[in-house]
Motif scaffolding. Structure first.
Motif, PDB file in Angstrom:
ATOM      1  N   ASP A 163    -106.396 -84.191 -35.772  1.00 50.35           N
ATOM      2  CA  ASP A 163    -106.824 -85.429 -34.857  1.00 50.35           C
ATOM      3  C   ASP A 163    -106.663 -86.896 -35.080  1.00 50.35           C
ATOM      4  OD1 ASP A 163    -109.062 -87.180 -33.694  1.00 50.35           O
ATOM      5  OD2 ASP A 163    -108.948 -84.877 -32.806  1.00 50.35           O
ATOM      6  N   PRO A 164    -106.530 -87.742 -33.784  1.00 45.01           N
ATOM      7  CA  PRO A 164    -106.016 -89.302 -34.415  1.00 45.01           C
ATOM      8  C   PRO A 164    -107.551 -89.357 -35.645  1.00 45.01           C
ATOM      9  CG  PRO A 164    -105.381 -89.198 -32.489  1.00 45.01           C
ATOM     10  CD  PRO A 164    -106.059 -87.911 -33.279  1.00 45.01           C
ATOM     11  N   VAL A 165    -108.776 -89.696 -35.029  1.00 43.34           N
ATOM     12  CA  VAL A 165    -109.991 -89.727 -36.355  1.00 43.34           C
ATOM     13  C   VAL A 165    -110.796 -88.784 -37.531  1.00 43.34           C
ATOM     14  CG1 VAL A 165    -112.499 -89.103 -35.999  1.00 43.34           C
ATOM     15  CG2 VAL A 165    -111.331 -89.418 -33.695  1.00 43.34           C
ATOM     16  N   LEU A 166    -108.754 -88.022 -37.923  1.00 45.23           N
ATOM     17  CA  LEU A 166    -109.509 -87.270 -38.217  1.00 45.23           C
ATOM     18  C   LEU A 166    -108.001 -87.314 -39.865  1.00 45.23           C
ATOM     19  CD1 LEU A 166    -110.307 -83.431 -38.366  1.00 45.23           C
ATOM     20  CD2 LEU A 166    -111.411 -85.044 -38.723  1.00 45.23           C
ATOM     21  N   ALA A 167    -107.508 -88.486 -39.059  1.00 43.52           N
ATOM     22  CA  ALA A 167    -105.933 -89.062 -39.924  1.00 43.52           C
ATOM     23  C   ALA A 167    -106.766 -89.246 -41.568  1.00 43.52           C
ATOM     24  CB  ALA A 167    -105.228 -90.374 -39.385  1.00 43.52           C
ATOM     25  N   GLY A 168    -105.532 -88.582 -42.425  1.00 46.33           N
ATOM     26  CA  GLY A 168    -105.939 -89.171 -43.645  1.00 46.33           C
ATOM     27  C   GLY A 168    -106.621 -87.145 -44.364  1.00 46.33           C
ATOM     28  N   ILE A 169    -106.424 -86.121 -43.430  1.00 42.66           N
ATOM     29  CA  ILE A 169    -106.440 -85.025 -43.948  1.00 42.66           C
ATOM     30  C   ILE A 169    -105.033 -84.047 -44.303  1.00 42.66           C
ATOM     31  CG2 ILE A 169    -107.324 -82.621 -42.982  1.00 42.66           C
ATOM     32  CD1 ILE A 169    -109.048 -83.749 -42.165  1.00 42.66           C
ATOM     33  N   GLU A 170    -104.487 -84.097 -45.294  1.00 46.25           N
ATOM     34  CA  GLU A 170    -103.479 -83.799 -45.285  1.00 46.25           C
ATOM     35  C   GLU A 170    -102.940 -82.004 -45.674  1.00 46.25           C
ATOM     36  OE1 GLU A 170    -101.758 -85.327 -49.009  1.00 46.25           O
ATOM     37  OE2 GLU A 170    -101.807 -87.505 -47.862  1.00 46.25           O
ATOM     38  N   PHE A 171    -102.471 -81.293 -45.207  1.00 48.53           N
ATOM     39  CA  PHE A 171    -102.304 -79.966 -45.524  1.00 48.53           C
ATOM     40  C   PHE A 171    -100.489 -78.740 -45.413  1.00 48.53           C
ATOM     41  CE2 PHE A 171    -101.066 -80.738 -41.154  1.00 48.53           C
ATOM     42  CZ  PHE A 171    -100.017 -79.506 -40.815  1.00 48.53           C
ATOM     43  N   ASP A 172    -100.797 -78.009 -46.715  1.00 51.18           N
ATOM     44  CA  ASP A 172     -99.851 -77.200 -46.414  1.00 51.18           C
ATOM     45  C   ASP A 172    -100.041 -75.517 -46.904  1.00 51.18           C
ATOM     46  OD1 ASP A 172     -96.721 -76.753 -47.512  1.00 51.18           O
ATOM     47  OD2 ASP A 172     -97.657 -76.746 -49.975  1.00 51.18           O
ATOM     48  N   GLU A 180     -98.329 -71.567 -39.168  1.00 51.56           N
ATOM     49  CA  GLU A 180     -97.965 -72.921 -38.976  1.00 51.56           C
ATOM     50  C   GLU A 180     -99.738 -73.076 -38.217  1.00 51.56           C
ATOM     51  OE1 GLU A 180     -95.525 -73.884 -35.574  1.00 51.56           O
ATOM     52  OE2 GLU A 180     -96.013 -71.946 -34.499  1.00 51.56           O
ATOM     53  N   VAL A 181     -99.926 -75.129 -38.220  1.00 52.86           N
ATOM     54  CA  VAL A 181    -101.284 -75.525 -38.078  1.00 52.86           C
ATOM     55  C   VAL A 181    -101.128 -75.998 -36.701  1.00 52.86           C
ATOM     56  CG1 VAL A 181    -102.489 -76.921 -38.420  1.00 52.86           C
ATOM     57  CG2 VAL A 181    -102.310 -75.779 -40.179  1.00 52.86           C
ATOM     58  N   VAL A 182    -101.433 -75.581 -35.566  1.00 55.82           N
ATOM     59  CA  VAL A 182    -101.426 -75.639 -34.734  1.00 55.82           C
ATOM     60  C   VAL A 182    -102.226 -77.413 -34.289  1.00 55.82           C
ATOM     61  CG1 VAL A 182    -102.218 -75.073 -32.054  1.00 55.82           C
ATOM     62  CG2 VAL A 182    -101.718 -73.275 -33.594  1.00 55.82           C
ATOM     63  N   SER A 183    -103.369 -77.188 -34.796  1.00 57.47           N
ATOM     64  CA  SER A 183    -104.690 -78.323 -34.427  1.00 57.47           C
ATOM     65  C   SER A 183    -105.339 -78.527 -35.890  1.00 57.47           C
ATOM     66  CB  SER A 183    -105.187 -78.445 -33.176  1.00 57.47           C
ATOM     67  OG  SER A 183    -105.741 -77.084 -32.843  1.00 57.47           O
ATOM     68  N   ILE A 184    -105.704 -79.514 -36.016  1.00 61.08           N
ATOM     69  CA  ILE A 184    -107.295 -79.801 -37.453  1.00 61.08           C
ATOM     70  C   ILE A 184    -108.109 -80.271 -36.426  1.00 61.08           C
ATOM     71  CG2 ILE A 184    -108.043 -80.955 -39.270  1.00 61.08           C
ATOM     72  CD1 ILE A 184    -104.982 -79.618 -40.535  1.00 61.08           C
ATOM     73  N   GLU A 222    -107.399 -68.507 -47.963  1.00 57.37           N
ATOM     74  CA  GLU A 222    -106.331 -67.553 -47.630  1.00 57.37           C
ATOM     75  C   GLU A 222    -107.006 -66.761 -46.355  1.00 57.37           C
ATOM     76  OE1 GLU A 222    -106.729 -64.364 -51.056  1.00 57.37           O
ATOM     77  OE2 GLU A 222    -105.166 -65.695 -52.670  1.00 57.37           O
ATOM     78  N   PHE A 223    -105.748 -66.723 -45.879  1.00 59.83           N
ATOM     79  CA  PHE A 223    -105.917 -66.330 -44.239  1.00 59.83           C
ATOM     80  C   PHE A 223    -104.740 -64.776 -44.216  1.00 59.83           C
ATOM     81  CE2 PHE A 223    -102.746 -69.322 -44.125  1.00 59.83           C
ATOM     82  CZ  PHE A 223    -101.525 -69.059 -43.240  1.00 59.83           C
ATOM     83  N   SER A 224    -104.922 -64.053 -43.193  1.00 54.16           N
ATOM     84  CA  SER A 224    -104.505 -62.573 -42.496  1.00 54.16           C
ATOM     85  C   SER A 224    -103.477 -63.110 -41.613  1.00 54.16           C
ATOM     86  CB  SER A 224    -105.661 -61.496 -42.253  1.00 54.16           C
ATOM     87  OG  SER A 224    -106.269 -61.547 -43.286  1.00 54.16           O
ATOM     88  N   ALA A 225    -102.850 -62.190 -40.937  1.00 60.92           N
ATOM     89  CA  ALA A 225    -101.303 -62.769 -39.690  1.00 60.92           C
ATOM     90  C   ALA A 225    -102.530 -62.442 -38.847  1.00 60.92           C
ATOM     91  CB  ALA A 225    -100.367 -61.161 -39.999  1.00 60.92           C
ATOM     92  N   GLY A 226    -101.836 -62.842 -38.048  1.00 59.26           N
ATOM     93  CA  GLY A 226    -102.414 -63.259 -36.673  1.00 59.26           C
ATOM     94  C   GLY A 226    -102.160 -64.500 -35.588  1.00 59.26           C
ATOM     95  N   ASP A 227    -102.320 -64.731 -34.773  1.00 54.21           N
ATOM     96  CA  ASP A 227    -102.206 -65.538 -33.807  1.00 54.21           C
ATOM     97  C   ASP A 227    -103.595 -66.706 -33.654  1.00 54.21           C
ATOM     98  OD1 ASP A 227    -100.508 -65.840 -34.214  1.00 54.21           O
ATOM     99  OD2 ASP A 227     -99.278 -65.310 -32.365  1.00 54.21           O
ATOM    100  N   GLY A 228    -103.876 -67.584 -33.469  1.00 57.30           N
ATOM    101  CA  GLY A 228    -105.307 -68.269 -32.950  1.00 57.30           C
ATOM    102  C   GLY A 228    -106.455 -67.708 -33.336  1.00 57.30           C
ATOM    103  N   GLN A 229    -106.209 -67.884 -35.074  1.00 59.11           N
ATOM    104  CA  GLN A 229    -107.270 -68.012 -35.903  1.00 59.11           C
ATOM    105  C   GLN A 229    -107.758 -69.340 -36.456  1.00 59.11           C
ATOM    106  OE1 GLN A 229    -107.056 -64.960 -39.170  1.00 59.11           O
ATOM    107  NE2 GLN A 229    -105.277 -64.989 -38.509  1.00 59.11           N
ATOM    108  N   VAL A 230    -108.898 -69.158 -36.521  1.00 56.41           N
ATOM    109  CA  VAL A 230    -109.662 -70.732 -36.597  1.00 56.41           C
ATOM    110  C   VAL A 230    -110.761 -70.528 -38.171  1.00 56.41           C
ATOM    111  CG1 VAL A 230    -111.440 -72.402 -35.804  1.00 56.41           C
ATOM    112  CG2 VAL A 230    -110.507 -71.467 -33.950  1.00 56.41           C
ATOM    113  N   ILE A 231    -110.058 -71.271 -38.992  1.00 54.89           N
ATOM    114  CA  ILE A 231    -110.832 -71.777 -39.895  1.00 54.89           C
ATOM    115  C   ILE A 231    -112.051 -73.122 -39.622  1.00 54.89           C
ATOM    116  CG2 ILE A 231    -110.894 -71.932 -42.402  1.00 54.89           C
ATOM    117  CD1 ILE A 231    -107.925 -71.327 -42.256  1.00 54.89           C
ATOM    118  N   GLU A 232    -112.975 -72.815 -40.747  1.00 53.51           N
ATOM    119  CA  GLU A 232    -114.373 -73.861 -40.568  1.00 53.51           C
ATOM    120  C   GLU A 232    -113.987 -73.912 -41.751  1.00 53.51           C
ATOM    121  OE1 GLU A 232    -118.269 -75.653 -37.875  1.00 53.51           O
ATOM    122  OE2 GLU A 232    -117.496 -73.057 -37.850  1.00 53.51           O
ATOM    123  N   VAL A 233    -114.607 -75.625 -41.702  1.00 52.32           N
ATOM    124  CA  VAL A 233    -114.757 -76.435 -43.439  1.00 52.32           C
ATOM    125  C   VAL A 233    -115.940 -77.066 -42.950  1.00 52.32           C
ATOM    126  CG1 VAL A 233    -114.435 -77.430 -45.316  1.00 52.32           C
ATOM    127  CG2 VAL A 233    -112.905 -75.691 -44.177  1.00 52.32           C
TER     128      VAL A 233
END
Length: 285
Positions: free
Chosen positions: A148-157, A162-166, A235-246
Protein backbone atom coordinates in the motif's frame (compact mmCIF):
# COMPACT_ATOMS: atom_id res chain seq x y z
CA UNK A 1 62.80 -37.96 -103.40
CA UNK A 2 61.43 -34.52 -104.04
CA UNK A 3 57.84 -35.78 -103.74
CA UNK A 4 58.61 -37.43 -100.38
CA UNK A 5 60.01 -34.17 -98.99
CA UNK A 6 56.93 -32.25 -100.08
CA UNK A 7 54.66 -34.83 -98.40
CA UNK A 8 56.63 -34.60 -95.14
CA UNK A 9 56.36 -30.81 -95.12
CA UNK A 10 52.61 -30.98 -95.75
CA UNK A 11 52.13 -33.48 -92.90
CA UNK A 12 54.09 -31.27 -90.51
CA UNK A 13 51.96 -28.26 -91.46
CA UNK A 14 48.77 -30.19 -90.76
CA UNK A 15 50.07 -31.30 -87.36
CA UNK A 16 51.08 -27.76 -86.40
CA UNK A 17 47.71 -26.35 -87.41
CA UNK A 18 45.89 -28.99 -85.39
CA UNK A 19 48.00 -28.18 -82.32
CA UNK A 20 47.15 -24.49 -82.63
CA UNK A 21 43.45 -25.31 -82.88
CA UNK A 22 43.31 -27.18 -79.52
CA UNK A 23 40.86 -25.24 -77.29
CA UNK A 24 41.87 -24.07 -73.84
CA UNK A 25 40.80 -25.99 -70.70
CA UNK A 26 38.17 -23.40 -69.94
CA UNK A 27 36.71 -23.70 -73.41
CA UNK A 28 36.29 -27.45 -72.96
CA UNK A 29 34.16 -26.92 -69.85
CA UNK A 30 30.57 -25.73 -69.59
CA UNK A 31 30.27 -22.40 -67.72
CA UNK A 32 28.87 -22.26 -64.19
CA UNK A 33 25.11 -21.77 -64.04
CA UNK A 34 23.77 -19.43 -61.32
CA UNK A 35 20.24 -18.51 -60.27
CA UNK A 36 18.86 -16.33 -57.45
CA UNK A 37 15.87 -17.36 -55.36
CA UNK A 38 13.54 -14.76 -56.90
CA UNK A 39 13.23 -12.50 -59.94
CA UNK A 40 11.61 -9.53 -58.18
CA UNK A 41 13.85 -6.72 -56.86
CA UNK A 42 15.34 -7.18 -53.41
CA UNK A 43 14.76 -4.58 -50.72
CA UNK A 44 17.34 -3.48 -48.17
CA UNK A 45 17.75 -6.08 -45.45
CA UNK A 46 16.44 -9.02 -47.51
CA UNK A 47 18.43 -12.25 -47.79
CA UNK A 48 19.55 -13.29 -51.27
CA UNK A 49 20.04 -17.04 -51.78
CA UNK A 50 21.93 -18.18 -54.90
CA UNK A 51 22.26 -21.75 -56.19
CA UNK A 52 24.79 -22.90 -58.78
CA UNK A 53 26.02 -25.94 -60.70
CA UNK A 54 29.20 -26.90 -62.59
CA UNK A 55 29.67 -29.56 -65.26
CA UNK A 56 32.44 -31.41 -63.45
CA UNK A 57 34.35 -31.30 -60.20
CA UNK A 58 37.71 -29.51 -60.17
CA UNK A 59 40.16 -28.56 -57.47
CA UNK A 60 39.73 -25.61 -55.14
CA UNK A 61 36.85 -23.58 -53.74
CA UNK A 62 34.35 -21.49 -55.67
CA UNK A 63 35.06 -17.75 -55.43
CA UNK A 64 31.98 -15.51 -55.28
CA UNK A 65 31.96 -11.80 -56.08
CA UNK A 66 28.93 -9.46 -56.09
CA UNK A 67 29.47 -6.11 -57.81
CA UNK A 68 27.36 -2.96 -57.42
CA UNK A 69 26.18 -0.95 -60.45
CA UNK A 70 29.16 1.41 -59.98
CA UNK A 71 31.61 -1.53 -60.01
CA UNK A 72 32.33 -1.55 -56.27
CA UNK A 73 32.50 -4.84 -54.45
CA UNK A 74 29.31 -5.43 -52.52
CA UNK A 75 30.01 -8.99 -51.30
CA UNK A 76 32.91 -11.50 -51.45
CA UNK A 77 32.92 -15.12 -50.29
CA UNK A 78 34.18 -18.65 -50.93
CA UNK A 79 31.95 -21.73 -51.03
CA UNK A 80 32.57 -25.46 -51.33
CA UNK A 81 31.22 -27.58 -54.16
CA UNK A 82 28.89 -30.40 -53.13
CA UNK A 83 29.20 -34.04 -54.15
CA UNK A 84 26.48 -33.52 -56.77
CA UNK A 85 28.43 -30.62 -58.36
CA UNK A 86 26.04 -28.02 -56.94
CA UNK A 87 26.57 -25.24 -54.41
CA UNK A 88 24.59 -22.57 -52.58
CA UNK A 89 25.36 -19.35 -50.74
CA UNK A 90 23.43 -16.47 -49.19
CA UNK A 91 24.07 -12.83 -48.36
CA UNK A 92 22.12 -9.82 -47.14
CA UNK A 93 21.23 -7.07 -49.58
CA UNK A 94 22.18 -4.03 -47.55
CA UNK A 95 25.02 -2.19 -45.90
CA UNK A 96 27.49 0.56 -46.84
CA UNK A 97 28.18 -0.97 -50.28
CA UNK A 98 24.48 -1.38 -51.12
CA UNK A 99 23.29 2.23 -51.14
CA UNK A 100 22.86 2.44 -54.93
CA UNK A 101 19.73 1.05 -56.59
CA UNK A 102 20.03 -0.93 -59.81
CA UNK A 103 21.46 -4.16 -61.20
CA UNK A 104 24.00 -6.08 -59.11
CA UNK A 105 26.13 -8.74 -60.82
CA UNK A 106 26.93 -12.06 -59.15
CA UNK A 107 29.99 -13.89 -60.49
CA UNK A 108 31.24 -17.34 -59.47
CA UNK A 109 34.70 -18.59 -60.53
CA UNK A 110 35.93 -22.18 -60.10
CA UNK A 111 39.16 -23.95 -60.99
CA UNK A 112 42.66 -24.83 -59.78
CA UNK A 113 44.31 -21.88 -61.60
CA UNK A 114 43.18 -18.73 -63.36
CA UNK A 115 44.05 -20.27 -66.75
CA UNK A 116 42.01 -23.40 -66.09
CA UNK A 117 39.05 -21.77 -64.27
CA UNK A 118 35.42 -21.63 -65.38
CA UNK A 119 32.94 -18.95 -64.38
CA UNK A 120 29.31 -17.94 -64.57
CA UNK A 121 27.26 -14.84 -63.80
CA UNK A 122 23.76 -13.85 -62.77
CA UNK A 123 22.13 -10.53 -61.93
CA UNK A 124 19.66 -9.28 -59.34
CA UNK A 125 17.81 -6.01 -58.96
CA UNK A 126 18.11 -3.96 -55.76
CA UNK A 127 15.79 -1.14 -54.67
CA UNK A 128 18.62 0.69 -52.87
CA UNK A 129 18.96 2.39 -49.51
CA UNK A 130 19.51 1.14 -46.01
CA UNK A 131 16.83 -0.85 -44.18
CA UNK A 132 14.59 1.08 -41.84
CA UNK A 133 15.86 0.77 -38.28
CA UNK A 134 13.98 -1.77 -36.24
CA UNK A 135 11.67 -0.10 -33.73
CA UNK A 136 12.97 -0.23 -30.21
CA UNK A 137 10.88 -2.52 -28.06
CA UNK A 138 8.79 -0.70 -25.54
CA UNK A 139 9.97 -1.34 -22.01
CA UNK A 140 7.77 -3.73 -20.13
CA UNK A 141 5.81 -1.98 -17.41
CA UNK A 142 7.07 -2.71 -13.95
CA UNK A 143 4.67 -4.86 -11.96
CA UNK A 144 2.61 -2.92 -9.46
CA UNK A 145 3.94 -3.14 -5.93
CA UNK A 146 1.70 -5.08 -3.55
CA UNK A 147 2.64 -2.64 -0.78
CA UNK A 148 0.00 0.00 0.00
CA UNK A 149 1.39 3.47 -0.87
CA UNK A 150 0.88 4.56 2.73
CA UNK A 151 3.25 1.76 3.76
CA UNK A 152 5.90 2.62 1.15
CA UNK A 153 9.24 1.75 2.71
CA UNK A 154 8.37 -1.75 3.90
CA UNK A 155 10.54 -4.32 2.12
CA UNK A 156 9.94 -8.05 1.89
CA UNK A 157 11.49 -11.25 0.59
CA UNK A 158 9.36 -14.39 0.30
CA UNK A 159 10.26 -18.02 -0.35
CA UNK A 160 7.58 -20.55 -1.32
CA UNK A 161 4.83 -18.11 -2.27
CA UNK A 162 3.91 -14.64 -3.48
CA UNK A 163 2.72 -11.51 -1.71
CA UNK A 164 -0.72 -10.36 -2.85
CA UNK A 165 -0.92 -7.22 -0.72
CA UNK A 166 0.50 -5.43 2.30
CA UNK A 167 -2.02 -3.03 3.81
CA UNK A 168 -2.68 -1.28 7.11
CA UNK A 169 -4.72 -3.22 9.63
CA UNK A 170 -7.92 -2.08 11.27
CA UNK A 171 -8.32 -1.33 14.96
CA UNK A 172 -4.91 -2.14 16.49
CA UNK A 173 -1.72 -0.58 15.08
CA UNK A 174 -0.87 -3.37 12.65
CA UNK A 175 -0.21 -4.35 9.05
CA UNK A 176 -1.88 -7.18 7.11
CA UNK A 177 0.11 -9.29 4.63
CA UNK A 178 -1.97 -11.46 2.28
CA UNK A 179 -0.05 -14.26 0.55
CA UNK A 180 -0.58 -17.19 -1.80
CA UNK A 181 1.73 -20.08 -0.95
CA UNK A 182 2.36 -23.05 -3.24
CA UNK A 183 4.38 -24.72 -0.49
CA UNK A 184 5.58 -24.20 3.05
CA UNK A 185 7.88 -21.21 3.18
CA UNK A 186 8.86 -18.02 4.95
CA UNK A 187 8.66 -14.27 4.50
CA UNK A 188 11.19 -11.71 5.70
CA UNK A 189 9.78 -8.25 6.46
CA UNK A 190 11.95 -5.18 6.98
CA UNK A 191 9.76 -2.50 8.57
CA UNK A 192 10.94 1.07 9.17
CA UNK A 193 10.30 2.13 12.76
CA UNK A 194 8.67 5.29 11.42
CA UNK A 195 5.90 3.11 9.90
CA UNK A 196 5.33 0.45 12.55
CA UNK A 197 7.10 -0.19 15.84
CA UNK A 198 6.58 -2.14 19.04
CA UNK A 199 7.76 -0.57 22.32
CA UNK A 200 6.79 -0.45 25.96
CA UNK A 201 5.28 3.04 25.65
CA UNK A 202 3.88 3.53 22.16
CA UNK A 203 6.67 5.13 20.16
CA UNK A 204 8.93 5.45 23.20
CA UNK A 205 10.53 3.05 25.64
CA UNK A 206 12.27 -0.27 25.11
CA UNK A 207 11.65 -2.63 22.21
CA UNK A 208 9.18 -5.45 22.78
CA UNK A 209 8.41 -8.28 20.34
CA UNK A 210 5.69 -7.79 17.76
CA UNK A 211 2.59 -9.93 18.06
CA UNK A 212 2.23 -12.08 14.94
CA UNK A 213 -0.92 -13.89 13.81
CA UNK A 214 -1.19 -16.21 10.80
CA UNK A 215 -4.83 -16.76 9.87
CA UNK A 216 -5.83 -15.42 13.31
CA UNK A 217 -3.59 -17.91 15.11
CA UNK A 218 -0.54 -16.89 17.14
CA UNK A 219 2.67 -17.62 15.24
CA UNK A 220 6.35 -17.47 16.11
CA UNK A 221 8.65 -14.96 14.44
CA UNK A 222 12.37 -14.33 14.53
CA UNK A 223 13.20 -10.65 15.05
CA UNK A 224 16.19 -8.42 14.50
CA UNK A 225 16.44 -4.66 14.84
CA UNK A 226 18.51 -1.61 14.02
CA UNK A 227 18.03 1.98 15.19
CA UNK A 228 15.78 2.61 12.16
CA UNK A 229 14.21 -0.75 11.21
CA UNK A 230 12.67 -3.93 12.63
CA UNK A 231 13.11 -7.20 10.72
CA UNK A 232 10.84 -10.23 11.15
CA UNK A 233 11.13 -13.72 9.68
CA UNK A 234 7.76 -15.51 9.70
CA UNK A 235 7.12 -19.08 8.57
CA UNK A 236 3.88 -20.14 6.86
CA UNK A 237 2.23 -23.26 5.45
CA UNK A 238 1.06 -23.90 1.90
CA UNK A 239 -2.29 -22.37 0.94
CA UNK A 240 -3.79 -19.41 -0.91
CA UNK A 241 -5.35 -16.36 0.69
CA UNK A 242 -3.42 -16.58 3.94
CA UNK A 243 -3.31 -13.44 6.09
CA UNK A 244 -0.38 -12.57 8.32
CA UNK A 245 -0.97 -9.77 10.83
CA UNK A 246 1.91 -7.98 12.55
CA UNK A 247 0.73 -5.98 15.58
CA UNK A 248 2.82 -3.30 17.28
CA UNK A 249 2.38 -0.36 19.64
CA UNK A 250 2.72 2.48 17.13
CA UNK A 251 1.77 2.95 13.49
CA UNK A 252 2.47 5.78 11.08
CA UNK A 253 0.38 8.86 12.07
CA UNK A 254 -1.25 9.09 8.65
CA UNK A 255 -3.24 6.00 9.52
CA UNK A 256 -4.82 7.88 12.40
CA UNK A 257 -5.87 10.69 10.09
CA UNK A 258 -7.30 8.21 7.62
CA UNK A 259 -9.18 6.44 10.40
CA UNK A 260 -10.67 9.75 11.58
CA UNK A 261 -11.86 10.57 8.05
CA UNK A 262 -13.37 7.11 7.61
CA UNK A 263 -15.05 7.30 11.02
CA UNK A 264 -16.46 10.77 10.29
CA UNK A 265 -17.82 9.60 6.93
CA UNK A 266 -19.43 6.60 8.61
CA UNK A 267 -21.07 8.81 11.28
CA UNK A 268 -22.44 11.16 8.61
CA UNK A 269 -23.85 8.20 6.68
CA UNK A 270 -25.47 6.76 9.82
CA UNK A 271 -27.03 10.11 10.73
CA UNK A 272 -28.36 10.56 7.19
CA UNK A 273 -29.88 7.09 7.13
CA UNK A 274 -31.44 7.65 10.56
CA UNK A 275 -32.94 10.97 9.46
CA UNK A 276 -34.54 9.41 6.38
CA UNK A 277 -35.92 6.61 8.50
CA UNK A 278 -37.55 9.04 10.95
CA UNK A 279 -39.02 11.05 8.09
CA UNK A 280 -40.44 7.88 6.59
CA UNK A 281 -42.38 6.95 9.73
CA UNK A 282 -43.73 10.40 10.61
CA UNK A 283 -47.55 10.42 10.52
CA UNK A 284 -49.24 12.47 7.85
CA UNK A 285 -52.20 14.76 8.66
Amino acid sequence: MKAAAIAAIALAAVMLSSIGAVPSYAQLQDPITLSADKEEPYAAGETVTVTGQVARSLQGAIAVLVSAPNGNRAFVDQVTLGDDNTFEFSFTAGGPQWMEAGTYTIKATYGPTAERAVSGTATIEFTGGAPAPAPEPEPEPEPASPVDPVLAGIEFDIVGGEVVSIAPGTGAPSILITINAEEDGMITLTIPRSILDSRTEGQEGDDVPFSVLVNDEIADATEDSTPTTRTLVIEFSAGDGQVIEVIGSFIIPEFGAVAVVVLAAAIVAIVAIGSRSRLGIMPRY
